[in-house]
Design an enzyme around this catalytic site. Structure first.
Site, PDB file in Angstrom:
ATOM      1  N   SER A 228       0.829  -1.209   0.000  1.00 24.90           N
ATOM      2  CA  SER A 228       0.000   0.000   0.000  1.00 24.90           C
ATOM      3  C   SER A 228       0.866   1.263   0.000  1.00 24.90           C
ATOM      4  CB  SER A 228      -0.949  -0.039   1.201  1.00 24.90           C
ATOM      5  OG  SER A 228      -1.930   0.974   1.114  1.00 24.90           O
TER       6      SER A 228
ATOM      7  N   ASP B  40      -9.789  -4.427  -5.559  1.00 24.75           N
ATOM      8  CA  ASP B  40      -9.215  -3.391  -4.707  1.00 24.75           C
ATOM      9  C   ASP B  40      -9.636  -2.024  -5.227  1.00 24.75           C
ATOM     10  OD1 ASP B  40      -7.698  -1.687  -3.167  1.00 24.75           O
ATOM     11  OD2 ASP B  40      -5.826  -2.788  -3.411  1.00 24.75           O
TER      12      ASP B  40
ATOM     13  N   HIS C 206      -7.742  -5.045  -0.891  1.00 26.75           N
ATOM     14  CA  HIS C 206      -6.477  -4.448  -0.461  1.00 26.75           C
ATOM     15  C   HIS C 206      -5.781  -5.270   0.625  1.00 26.75           C
ATOM     16  CE1 HIS C 206      -4.044  -0.847  -0.964  1.00 26.75           C
ATOM     17  NE2 HIS C 206      -3.898  -0.739   0.351  1.00 26.75           N
TER      18      HIS C 206
END
Length: 457
Positions: free
Chosen positions: A222, A391, A417
């Site tokens: 991320s 995602d 995610h």
């Protein structure tokens, strides 16, 4: 719908949202003060009653007894060292001083399960892998899994890698500076720019200095990928130190948040976040709520928040895994770094922090000012993206358009995610892809070093 002059970009409904936000924040602060004044016995009584009521309403989750036992161990582990000790690993702790004075905590797993590094703080001669966490996280998110086979860093260690973990300034393991205390506004005056200019390159330089390795492999999750995209784009020499960059659930310029009102409000005026949360750490009371709420209730709250904000349903993460992992999910981050993300979303551009927060009221078709963008197409290191097609934060086509042509992208079907970290099938879908990528690029890097050495001789 009419606009109002005080904050010219806002509609009436936006003002209503601001007022509601302030009321909710004030109520939360009031509860915080009340709870701090309550004796521990009263808090424990409410905790036990909430547990009984929760199980009466929801029932117990249907998972294996072994996973429940392991989840409880992970849940109750106080820090990175205790999480690793659950599975028989002995980590090393390191501290790196950034050029602007922040002290960052690093962790290292230099030896296999049940073994110890005979020379802590020295080279092991193994290939080096560096892992970096995401937004509002710390290094614990990598090792808080309920099964050994699903834990990427443990698998890497068993495969013969010297595994390192980074931490952003301000989080649980990096809440110190030689210039400012953590209770000052100046301490929290940092954004993604500072992670890119200092945290990432300074951590990598320290690791290579300790291990005596010429290069390392970078694995980010991320925001940990965004920090690497930024750092590699502005530090050309850093590309020579990274033999491959593996981006898990990559983040660069997300489209926005799921709730239209919140998304529109933050994009209209990102600095409203300062107005609501101040200029220090964001959601700093989260750790207090986590400590007093029965863990499944805290997990339910996080589940609902993820659905509301990002439309993530976490169907690929088991109930006990969520209970265990969510206890280690949150760590401190600056409000400014959140504002930076909203600026990126608002302008649909992976840009540096815009200090010109008050945009001109009158706009023309030709802009007189544009915040500096990270030149990500200049990245020379090999890049491999592993992204979930469910995602909401990943627009793979937009991302690839901003990256160099040598970038490889691999789709993970049905993954959201957080699934890339904690999904029940990461040992089937994610970890083999990571290992295959490392084997290819690390071996190529080693062969190249040997050829260069022979040429010199």
């Amino acid at each position: 719908m009419p606009r109002f002059p005080l904050l010219g970009r806002l509609f009436f409904r936006d003002y209503v949202a601001i007022i509601v936000g302030f009321v909710a924040l004030a109520f939360e602060n009031l509860l915080h003060l009340i709870i701090l004044c309550l004796p521990k016995s009263v808090i424990n009584w409410f905790y036990k009653r909430s547990r009984v009521i929760f199980h009466f309403i929801s029932g117990a989750p249907e998972d294996s007894a072994e996973e429940k036992r392991r989840a409880n161990e992970v849940l109750n582990a106080r820090d990175f060292d205790e999480l690793c000790s659950i599975y028989g690993y002995t980590p090393e702790d390191h501290v790196v001083l950034t050029k602007d004075g922040y002290l960052l905590g690093l962790h290292r797993l230099p030896a296999k399960r049940g073994e110890k590094n005979p020379r802590p703080g020295h080279s092991t001669g193994k290939p080096v892998v560096y892992l970096h966490h995401g937004l509002l996280m710390n290094s614990e998110v990598w090792v808080c899994l309920t099964e050994h086979q699903r834990c990427l860093p443990f698998v890497l260690v068993e495969q013969g890698y010297d595994v390192w973990f980074g931490n952003n300034r301000g989080n649980k393991y990096s809440k110190k500076s030689i210039h400012h205390g953590p209770n000052t506004t100046k301490f929290w005056d940092f954004s993604i720019d500072d992670f890119a200019w200092h945290d990432i390159p300074d951590s990598i330089s320290y690791i290579l200095d300790v291990t005596k390795a010429k290069t390392l492999s970078y694995i980010g999750f991320s925001q940990g990928t965004a920090q690497a995209f930024a750092a590699l784009s502005i530090h050309p020499q850093l590309n020579d130190k990274i033999n491959v960059f593996i981006a898990l659930a990559p983040a660069m310029n997300p489209a926005g948040l799921a709730p239209p009102l919140v998304d529109g409000l933050m994009k209209a005026s990102p600095t409203l976040v300062f107005l609501v949360f101040g200029r220090k750490a964001i959601l700093s009371s989260a750790t207090m709520w986590q400590s007093i709420l029965y863990p499944p209730i805290f997990t339910k709250f996080i589940d609902r928040s993820l659905v509301w904000l990002f439309n993530w349903h976490s169907h690929n993460i088991s109930t006990y895994q969520r209970i265990a992992a969510f206890a280690h999910l949150y760590s401190f981050a600056s409000v400014k770094s959140i504002v930076h993300w909203f600026q990126i979303m608002r302008n649909a551009s992976f840009q540096m922090y815009d200090d010109d927060v008050l945009s001109p009221i009158t706009r023309t078709s030709v802009s007189s000012y544009r915040p500096a963008r990270f030149p990500t197409r200049n990245i020379a290191s090999p890049i491999v993206l592993l992204y979930g097609d469910s995602d909401s934060l990943v627009d793979i086509d937009t991302m690839l358009a901003q990256l160099p042509e040598h970038t490889l992208a691999k789709r993970l079907h049905g993954y959201e995610h957080l699934d890339v970290l904690w999904g029940k099938n990461v040992h089937v879908d994610v970890i083999p892809e990571v290992l295959g990528t490392l084997n290819h690029f690390v071996r190529r890097d080693e062969d190249s070093s040997k050829l260069n050495g022979e040429a010199i001789h």
